[in-house]
Design an enzyme around this catalytic site. Structure first.
Site, PDB file in Angstrom:
ATOM      1  N   SER A  53       0.850  -1.186   0.000  1.00 39.85           N
ATOM      2  CA  SER A  53       0.000   0.000   0.000  1.00 39.85           C
ATOM      3  C   SER A  53       0.895   1.248   0.000  1.00 39.85           C
ATOM      4  O   SER A  53       1.789   1.356  -0.842  1.00 39.85           O
ATOM      5  CB  SER A  53      -0.964  -0.048   1.185  1.00 39.85           C
ATOM      6  N   HIS A 110      -7.710  -5.446   0.223  1.00 39.71           N
ATOM      7  CA  HIS A 110      -6.521  -4.593   0.242  1.00 39.71           C
ATOM      8  C   HIS A 110      -5.373  -5.221   1.035  1.00 39.71           C
ATOM      9  O   HIS A 110      -4.205  -5.010   0.716  1.00 39.71           O
ATOM     10  CB  HIS A 110      -6.890  -3.222   0.822  1.00 39.71           C
TER      11      HIS A 110
END
Length: 263
Positions: free
Chosen positions: A97, A233
Site C-alpha cells: 500500500s 486490500h
C-alpha cells in the site's frame, strides 16, 4: 532539545532479521500507512533461510516513537535508505500500500547513490506518478471517524483501535501517514527505475482495483503483468502461505537476474 535533534540509531530505522546461514539476497519491506516493523516481523518464518529480512520502521512508532511525526514521503524513505546496511548484497525492496510509494522513493534514493536495488515489488498500490484515487482526508475526520475509516480498510488490529490508551498512542502516526499518502505524487519528469518491477494485488481490493496495478509500467520502463491473489486490500493477511508461494519465486527471479548481470 527537541526530539527531532536526535538522529535515530540505524538498527531502530531498519530492523535486521537474518535467516540461518549466509544470505544470498536481502528483502527490505516498507510498511503500509499506520503500519510498523513489528507487523511484518512474522514474514521471517515464510522466507528462505538465505534471504535476509530487513524492515523499515517509520518515525513515531517503536523505538522512534519520540521523533517528530513524518510530514512527507521523504521523512519515511530517506532515513531508511541512509540506515540500510552496506552488506545487503543483492537487494529487493518491497512495499505494501503506501509502503510501495516509500519503497519507490527508497529505490530512487539508492539508485542516485549508485546502489540500485535488484528489484522492486509493489503491493496493492497505485503507480507513484498517479494521484491517490481513494484519499482518506484525515484532516477532515475526528478520531472516531478516522478509526472507522481504518477499520474499513483493514490491516490494523481492531483491539488496538478499540482500546482508548492504545488508540491514543497509534492514531497520530496513522493520521500523519494517511495525510502523506493522500498528497503524494511523483512529478519528476520521465522518472524511471533501473531495476525490474513486480506488482502484486488482491482481486477484491476496493481501494486499488486490479486494473490500476498495471500503471507501474509508467515508472518501470517495461510492461508490468500484475500477480493477482484472492483477497482485499490486505490480501496477504488472509493467506500468508499462499502469498509467499507467489512472492518467493519473484525474489528468486530477481536473484537470478542479479547473478546474470554480475557474472
Amino acid at each position: 532539545m527537541s526530539a527531532s535533534s536526535f538522529a535515530p540509531a540505524p538498527e531502530d530505522v531498519v530492523w535486521d532479521l537474518p535467516g540461518d546461514g549466509p544470505h544470498r539476497l536481502s528483502l527490505l519491506v516498507l510498511p503500509h500507512a499506520g503500519g510498523n516493523a513489528h507487523a511484518y516481523s512474522g514474514w521471517r518464518a515464510h522466507l528462505p533461510a538465505d534471504v535476509r529480512l530487513l524492515i523499515g520502521q517509520y518515525p513515531g512508532r517503536g523505538a522512534r516513537f519520540s521523533e517528530d511525526l513524518p510530514g512527507s514521503v521523504d521523512d519515511l524513505a530517506l532515513p531508511v535508505a541512509e540506515a540500510l546496511p552496506a552488506d545487503t548484497g543483492a537487494l529487493v525492496v518491497l512495499g505494501h500500500s503506501m509502503g510501495s510509494l516509500v519503497a519507490f522513493e527508497v529505490a530512487r534514493a539508492l539508485q542516485a547513490a549508485g546502489r540500485t536495488p535488484h528489484g522492486l515489488v509493489a503491493s496493492a498500490c497505485r503507480a507513484p506518478v498517479l494521484p491517490n484515487q481513494a484519499p482518506v482526508h484525515p484532516e477532515r475526520l475526528d478520531d472516531d471517524e478516522l478509526v472507522a475509516a481504518i477499520k474499513e480498510r483493514g490491516g490494523t488490529d481492531d483491539g488496538i483501535l478499540d482500546d482508548p490508551e492504545l488508540r491514543e498512542i497509534v492514531l497520530p502516526s496513522i493520521r500523519a501517514d494517511f495525510a502523506i499518502d493522500d498528497a503524494y505524487r511523483c512529478t519528476a519528469p520521465d522518472v524511471r527505475l533501473d531495476c525490474p518491477v513486480a506488482v502484486l494485488g488482491g482481486d477484491a481490493d476496493p481501494i486499488v482495483p486490479v486494473d490500476m496495478l498495471g500503471g507501474w509500467a509508467l515508472v518501470a520502463g517495461h510492461e508490468v503483468t500484475p500477480e493477482v491473489l484472492p483477497g482485499d486490500h490486505f490480501y496477504f493477511q488472509q493467506d500468508l502461505p499462499g502469498f509467499f508461494a507467489r512472492l518467493n519465486p519473484v525474489l528468486e527471479a530477481f536473484r537470478a537476474t542479479a547473478r546474470a548481470t554480475t557474472a
